[in-house]
Design a protein around this motif. Sequence first.
Motif, PDB file in Angstrom:
ATOM      1  N   ASN A   1      -0.710   5.497  -8.422  1.00 37.25           N
ATOM      2  CA  ASN A   1       0.247   6.492  -8.880  1.00 37.25           C
ATOM      3  C   ASN A   1       1.483   6.413  -7.980  1.00 37.25           C
ATOM      4  OD1 ASN A   1       1.122   8.819 -10.412  1.00 37.25           O
ATOM      5  ND2 ASN A   1       0.691  10.038  -8.592  1.00 37.25           N
ATOM      6  N   PHE A   2       2.578   5.842  -8.512  1.00 36.20           N
ATOM      7  CA  PHE A   2       3.794   5.682  -7.708  1.00 36.20           C
ATOM      8  C   PHE A   2       5.010   5.688  -8.626  1.00 36.20           C
ATOM      9  CE2 PHE A   2       2.639   1.410  -8.970  1.00 36.20           C
ATOM     10  CZ  PHE A   2       3.843   0.800  -9.264  1.00 36.20           C
ATOM     11  N   SER A   3       6.188   5.784  -8.016  1.00 40.15           N
ATOM     12  CA  SER A   3       7.450   5.746  -8.765  1.00 40.15           C
ATOM     13  C   SER A   3       8.497   5.064  -7.894  1.00 40.15           C
ATOM     14  CB  SER A   3       7.915   7.163  -9.125  1.00 40.15           C
ATOM     15  OG  SER A   3       9.228   7.126  -9.656  1.00 40.15           O
ATOM     16  N   ILE A   4       8.868   3.853  -8.269  1.00 45.48           N
ATOM     17  CA  ILE A   4       9.843   3.127  -7.460  1.00 45.48           C
ATOM     18  C   ILE A   4      11.210   3.808  -7.502  1.00 45.48           C
ATOM     19  CG2 ILE A   4      10.607   1.513  -9.272  1.00 45.48           C
ATOM     20  CD1 ILE A   4      10.517  -0.676  -7.030  1.00 45.48           C
ATOM     21  N   GLN A   5      11.484   4.539  -8.603  1.00 44.92           N
ATOM     22  CA  GLN A   5      12.754   5.273  -8.687  1.00 44.92           C
ATOM     23  C   GLN A   5      12.804   6.412  -7.678  1.00 44.92           C
ATOM     24  OE1 GLN A   5      10.804   4.673 -11.385  1.00 44.92           O
ATOM     25  NE2 GLN A   5      12.008   3.045 -12.377  1.00 44.92           N
ATOM     26  N   GLU A   6      11.640   6.939  -7.310  1.00 45.48           N
ATOM     27  CA  GLU A   6      11.579   8.035  -6.340  1.00 45.48           C
ATOM     28  C   GLU A   6      11.253   7.547  -4.932  1.00 45.48           C
ATOM     29  OE1 GLU A   6       8.855  10.941  -7.793  1.00 45.48           O
ATOM     30  OE2 GLU A   6       9.846  11.120  -9.743  1.00 45.48           O
ATOM     31  N   GLY A   7      11.223   6.210  -4.741  1.00 48.71           N
ATOM     32  CA  GLY A   7      11.053   5.680  -3.394  1.00 48.71           C
ATOM     33  C   GLY A   7       9.635   5.352  -3.007  1.00 48.71           C
ATOM     34  N   SER A   8       8.753   5.072  -3.972  1.00 44.92           N
ATOM     35  CA  SER A   8       7.392   4.656  -3.627  1.00 44.92           C
ATOM     36  C   SER A   8       7.020   3.447  -4.468  1.00 44.92           C
ATOM     37  CB  SER A   8       6.390   5.792  -3.851  1.00 44.92           C
ATOM     38  OG  SER A   8       6.312   6.137  -5.224  1.00 44.92           O
ATOM     39  N   PHE A   9       6.156   2.592  -3.902  1.00 46.05           N
ATOM     40  CA  PHE A   9       5.765   1.370  -4.602  1.00 46.05           C
ATOM     41  C   PHE A   9       4.383   0.946  -4.114  1.00 46.05           C
ATOM     42  CE2 PHE A   9       5.783  -3.344  -5.030  1.00 46.05           C
ATOM     43  CZ  PHE A   9       5.823  -3.384  -6.420  1.00 46.05           C
ATOM     44  N   VAL A  10       3.582   0.396  -5.033  1.00 42.81           N
ATOM     45  CA  VAL A  10       2.236  -0.079  -4.701  1.00 42.81           C
ATOM     46  C   VAL A  10       2.074  -1.487  -5.251  1.00 42.81           C
ATOM     47  CG1 VAL A  10      -0.240   0.273  -4.988  1.00 42.81           C
ATOM     48  CG2 VAL A  10       1.275   2.252  -4.756  1.00 42.81           C
ATOM     49  N   TYR A  11       1.673  -2.411  -4.389  1.00 42.76           N
ATOM     50  CA  TYR A  11       1.334  -3.773  -4.810  1.00 42.76           C
ATOM     51  C   TYR A  11      -0.153  -3.976  -4.564  1.00 42.76           C
ATOM     52  CZ  TYR A  11       0.491  -8.783  -4.380  1.00 42.76           C
ATOM     53  OH  TYR A  11      -0.040 -10.035  -4.496  1.00 42.76           O
ATOM     54  N   THR A  12      -0.867  -4.538  -5.548  1.00 51.07           N
ATOM     55  CA  THR A  12      -2.299  -4.777  -5.377  1.00 51.07           C
ATOM     56  C   THR A  12      -2.672  -6.177  -5.841  1.00 51.07           C
ATOM     57  OG1 THR A  12      -2.798  -3.826  -7.560  1.00 51.07           O
ATOM     58  CG2 THR A  12      -2.917  -2.348  -5.665  1.00 51.07           C
ATOM     59  N   ASP A  13      -3.708  -6.713  -5.225  1.00 56.70           N
ATOM     60  CA  ASP A  13      -4.322  -7.981  -5.621  1.00 56.70           C
ATOM     61  C   ASP A  13      -5.829  -7.739  -5.639  1.00 56.70           C
ATOM     62  OD1 ASP A  13      -5.245 -10.494  -6.040  1.00 56.70           O
ATOM     63  OD2 ASP A  13      -4.372 -11.392  -4.239  1.00 56.70           O
ATOM     64  N   PHE A  14      -6.317  -7.245  -6.778  1.00 48.68           N
ATOM     65  CA  PHE A  14      -7.729  -6.883  -6.908  1.00 48.68           C
ATOM     66  C   PHE A  14      -8.414  -7.734  -7.975  1.00 48.68           C
ATOM     67  CE2 PHE A  14      -6.972  -3.564  -4.076  1.00 48.68           C
ATOM     68  CZ  PHE A  14      -8.106  -2.815  -3.845  1.00 48.68           C
ATOM     69  N   PHE A  15      -7.986  -8.996  -8.102  1.00 45.63           N
ATOM     70  CA  PHE A  15      -8.599  -9.866  -9.096  1.00 45.63           C
ATOM     71  C   PHE A  15     -10.045 -10.176  -8.721  1.00 45.63           C
ATOM     72  CE2 PHE A  15      -4.038 -10.835  -9.552  1.00 45.63           C
ATOM     73  CZ  PHE A  15      -3.900 -10.515 -10.900  1.00 45.63           C
ATOM     74  N   GLU A  16     -10.868 -10.404  -9.734  1.00 47.22           N
ATOM     75  CA  GLU A  16     -12.298 -10.625  -9.509  1.00 47.22           C
ATOM     76  C   GLU A  16     -12.581 -11.869  -8.680  1.00 47.22           C
ATOM     77  OE1 GLU A  16     -14.521 -10.581 -13.080  1.00 47.22           O
ATOM     78  OE2 GLU A  16     -14.000  -8.531 -13.619  1.00 47.22           O
ATOM     79  N   ASN A  17     -11.726 -12.904  -8.844  1.00 51.44           N
ATOM     80  CA  ASN A  17     -12.004 -14.163  -8.148  1.00 51.44           C
ATOM     81  C   ASN A  17     -11.421 -14.210  -6.742  1.00 51.44           C
ATOM     82  OD1 ASN A  17      -9.380 -14.201  -8.981  1.00 51.44           O
ATOM     83  ND2 ASN A  17      -9.351 -16.340  -9.600  1.00 51.44           N
ATOM     84  N   THR A  18     -10.865 -13.106  -6.257  1.00 49.96           N
ATOM     85  CA  THR A  18     -10.343 -13.080  -4.894  1.00 49.96           C
ATOM     86  C   THR A  18     -11.343 -12.385  -3.979  1.00 49.96           C
ATOM     87  OG1 THR A  18      -9.143 -11.015  -5.338  1.00 49.96           O
ATOM     88  CG2 THR A  18      -7.939 -13.071  -5.634  1.00 49.96           C
ATOM     89  N   SER A  19     -11.628 -12.998  -2.841  1.00 49.90           N
ATOM     90  CA  SER A  19     -12.600 -12.422  -1.911  1.00 49.90           C
ATOM     91  C   SER A  19     -11.992 -11.292  -1.095  1.00 49.90           C
ATOM     92  CB  SER A  19     -13.127 -13.503  -0.966  1.00 49.90           C
ATOM     93  OG  SER A  19     -12.075 -14.053  -0.188  1.00 49.90           O
ATOM     94  N   GLU A  20     -10.671 -11.278  -0.975  1.00 48.84           N
ATOM     95  CA  GLU A  20      -9.967 -10.252  -0.202  1.00 48.84           C
ATOM     96  C   GLU A  20      -9.150  -9.380  -1.159  1.00 48.84           C
ATOM     97  OE1 GLU A  20      -9.360 -13.187   3.661  1.00 48.84           O
ATOM     98  OE2 GLU A  20      -7.712 -12.837   2.260  1.00 48.84           O
ATOM     99  N   LYS A  21      -9.567  -8.141  -1.308  1.00 53.07           N
ATOM    100  CA  LYS A  21      -8.849  -7.205  -2.164  1.00 53.07           C
ATOM    101  C   LYS A  21      -7.714  -6.582  -1.358  1.00 53.07           C
ATOM    102  CE  LYS A  21     -12.240  -8.048  -4.968  1.00 53.07           C
ATOM    103  NZ  LYS A  21     -12.095  -9.078  -6.002  1.00 53.07           N
TER     104      LYS A  21
END
Length: 457
Positions: free
Chosen positions: A12-32
């Motif tokens: 839950n974020f809004s880049i227009q209001e100054g917040s941002f979230v980046y995720t890498d939660f793919f199944e084939n990645t060992s590091e979430k």
Amino acid sequence: MAYMKNIKIEKNFSIQEGSFVYTDFFENTSEKVALVFQTSEKGLLPEKAMTLLVQVFKEYFYQYDYEIKERLRKTAIEMHWRLAAFFKRENQKFEISTVILIIKNDIVYAIQLGRLVIISFSDKFEYIGLDINKIYEENFQLPILGIKEDEIHIKTYSEKIIKDTNIVVLPAKLSNEFDKNISTKSDFEKQISQLIESEQRPIVKIDISENSGRLPHRKRFRITTKGSAIVLVIVIIIASFYVFFGKKWGQGTLSSGKEFLNEKKRLIIDYSALLPKIPQPKFEEDWELTTPSNITLNPTFDSDNIYLICDNTLNCIRKNRYKVKWSKSFQNPISSINLLRNEKILLIDELGFQYLIEKAKGHILWKREYPILIHKKEIQTPEMITIDYIRDGRLEKNYYITVAGNIISIISGEDGKLIAQKEFQHKIDFISEYDYVEKCFYLSFGKRILKINLVLA
């Protein structure tokens, strides 16, 4: 019995209001991976800053072979220096609170910089990382990326996930609204849901649960008598059909297919014009630095530093600060530099004397006064520098770079076509090899060193 971890994430974020979230939660990645940013600033500049931080993370975190805590720390330090350089170029600074969170092998690793906190609930309410009470203490030095052009103290936290756990990243002030005495997970999730419904941002909620149960049993394939008979009949029919019509039938079919493809070739080519255009590389200037005297050899570099030879002086420049880290002068002009493993540099001067230098501070570890023969070479740039598209995963094919006078060119390695050129006011004295980490070259013009990026257009 086989057990599997189930991980769900809610952002839950809004880049227009100054917040941002980046995720890498793919199944084939060992590091979430989850990166969470928050700033009080709004507009294009904070968006650029947060985009830069994500880019630096992706460039640095995945390239190292270190243990995960050290990789995480080194990446955060690089993010700090790159953001500090960004602020300096833009002549503006503002706080960007940052959380970097990694989940691997039932362990949560985290770096916490600024006014974001990490809370968890399995059977009780807990904080992961920085003590929330310290954030608002008057004398507490809160580490924040890029604000100060000094070394930043970065601590990496870790916590083992023993059983079903909820992890939440949110602004520190919101965590003060929590009832710390809750005893059930449903109460914890209810409080989080209330914050999300009230559009409080950023909030990242990660649910880690343990699903137990046997893996699905696959029915073993068996060849039955009935199945064998059917297969045998089909084989006999096909063989008889082939003998009856002869080989010419098969050859004629292949020939007809070939003619059909030739007839449709023009149509296939017409459709290919509709395919998306492949981005092409071009040059883009970045930063520039002036040295005390003329640069006399090609710039060299490693993952952390750039090394410039100015006659008899070796200058070490930090990549992320673009400032001289240390300088070391020698009795004779330097004619060769070789970067070695184990943080060492081998220098050879014009008389053939050899020096072993340590990279950290430029100390001379030993000097060998038994000269070796070094052929003097004219001051010139390399005739050609190749770029391997496998090592630079952004590219679709090989390219090579040429330098002639004050012009640098990109040539396609597939067909020899000129892709892009850049002309400078002065003649290019030297150019480095291609930096696959920074995606750039380092050019010298007398006393000036210029970083020029290879970008896609």
